[in-house]
Every structure is written in C-alpha cells, then in structure tokens.
Design a protein around this motif. Structure first.
Motif, PDB file in Angstrom:
ATOM      1  N   UNK A  47       0.823  -1.203   0.000  1.00 23.38           N
ATOM      2  CA  UNK A  47       0.000   0.000   0.000  1.00 23.38           C
ATOM      3  C   UNK A  47       0.860   1.256   0.000  1.00 23.38           C
ATOM      4  N   UNK A  48       1.864   1.286   0.857  1.00 17.68           N
ATOM      5  CA  UNK A  48       2.737   2.457   0.938  1.00 17.68           C
ATOM      6  C   UNK A  48       3.513   2.641  -0.362  1.00 17.68           C
ATOM      7  N   UNK A  49       3.977   1.562  -0.959  1.00 20.14           N
ATOM      8  CA  UNK A  49       4.686   1.651  -2.247  1.00 20.14           C
ATOM      9  C   UNK A  49       3.800   2.294  -3.299  1.00 20.14           C
ATOM     10  N   UNK A  50       2.565   1.852  -3.395  1.00 10.91           N
ATOM     11  CA  UNK A  50       1.660   2.391  -4.409  1.00 10.91           C
ATOM     12  C   UNK A  50       1.307   3.846  -4.128  1.00 10.91           C
ATOM     13  N   UNK A  51       1.058   4.181  -2.863  1.00 16.53           N
ATOM     14  CA  UNK A  51       0.727   5.561  -2.529  1.00 16.53           C
ATOM     15  C   UNK A  51       1.922   6.488  -2.752  1.00 16.53           C
ATOM     16  N   UNK A  52       3.108   6.034  -2.416  1.00 15.27           N
ATOM     17  CA  UNK A  52       4.311   6.828  -2.659  1.00 15.27           C
ATOM     18  C   UNK A  52       4.578   7.042  -4.134  1.00 15.27           C
ATOM     19  N   UNK A  53       4.376   6.010  -4.929  1.00 23.30           N
ATOM     20  CA  UNK A  53       4.555   6.121  -6.371  1.00 23.30           C
ATOM     21  C   UNK A  53       3.535   7.099  -6.958  1.00 23.30           C
ATOM     22  N   UNK A  54       2.295   7.021  -6.495  1.00 28.39           N
ATOM     23  CA  UNK A  54       1.261   7.951  -6.957  1.00 28.39           C
ATOM     24  C   UNK A  54       1.639   9.388  -6.604  1.00 28.39           C
ATOM     25  N   UNK A  55       2.132   9.594  -5.396  1.00 25.88           N
ATOM     26  CA  UNK A  55       2.541  10.930  -4.974  1.00 25.88           C
ATOM     27  C   UNK A  55       3.652  11.463  -5.875  1.00 25.88           C
ATOM     28  N   UNK A  56       4.610  10.617  -6.207  1.00 22.37           N
ATOM     29  CA  UNK A  56       5.701  11.029  -7.101  1.00 22.37           C
ATOM     30  C   UNK A  56       5.151  11.438  -8.469  1.00 22.37           C
ATOM     31  N   UNK A  57       4.189  10.694  -8.992  1.00 24.73           N
ATOM     32  CA  UNK A  57       3.590  11.032 -10.283  1.00 24.73           C
ATOM     33  C   UNK A  57       2.886  12.388 -10.195  1.00 24.73           C
ATOM     34  N   UNK A  58       2.112  12.611  -9.121  1.00 24.16           N
ATOM     35  CA  UNK A  58       1.399  13.878  -8.977  1.00 24.16           C
ATOM     36  C   UNK A  58       2.358  15.059  -8.830  1.00 24.16           C
TER      37      UNK A  58
END
Length: 118
Positions: A47-58
């Motif tokens: 979950x944290x990996x996916x949320x962190x990756x999403x944050x980087x994209x944004x």
C-alpha cells in the motif's frame, strides 16, 4: 492526462491494500490472508509503495515538464513488469498476471513514449 489516471489508479490500489487487504491481494493475483503478521506487513508495504509512487507522479505532473515525466514513468514501468512476473511465477491467474499487470506495463510504456514525444 494518462499520467494523472496512472496516479489515481495507484491511489485506489494503495488504499484498497490498506482498507481491504485480503480482497486487494486476491485481485492483485496472489493469495492473501491477514492471519499472519508477515502477510499484514506485506499488504502495508504494498500500500505504501503504491501511494508513494502515486505521490511522485502527482508531484511530477505539477512541477516537471512532459519529457521528465515521461522518463520517470518509463523507469517506473519496471514495477508492473515485476508484478506480472511475481504473480505468474507464484501460480497466480494468467489473466491477472499478463492481462492486468502486463497490460499496466504496456500502458505505462505507451504513456511514457507519448510524453517523451510531446
């Protein structure tokens, strides 16, 4: 904005692993049970990996040019490739391994190419 859709998708997957981890694991293509401490830790890490990756994209959408975003998304496409191989090698459903994860990798590469050509 394909990149924004990728980010939103990652937020959805990440939150799902936090809120309903067993269902999220099954949809991901691996067996899941929160009965053991290790499984719960895995789900939280995912979950944290996916949320962190999403944050980087944004963040990149907000502050970088299309070319930079394209290179980063191309580099990040290794994540769904790895997910595809993990699910396939662990006996997950081929449709999930190749259709969902492999498809996500192809969409990521296609989005990156479009951004690099912009």
């Amino acid at each position: 904005m394909i990149a924004a859709l990728v980010g939103i998708g990652l937020v959805v997957v990440g939150l799902r692993f936090l809120l309903v981890p067993e269902a999220a694991a099954k949809a991901f293509g691996v067996p899941g049970s929160t009965s053991g401490m290790d499984a719960g830790a895995y789900f939280s890490v995912k979950a944290v990996r996916d949320l962190g990756t999403a944050l980087a994209v944004f963040v990149l959408i907000a502050v970088a040019d299309a070319h930079t975003l394209g290179w980063v998304i191309l580099a990040m496409s290794i994540i769904p490739v790895g997910d595809c191989l993990i699910v396939a090698r662990r006996g997950g459903h081929p449709g999930l391994a190749y259709g969902m994860h492999g498809g996500t990798a192809l969409v990521s590469v296609a989005a990156a190419v479009l951004l690099l050509l912009a």
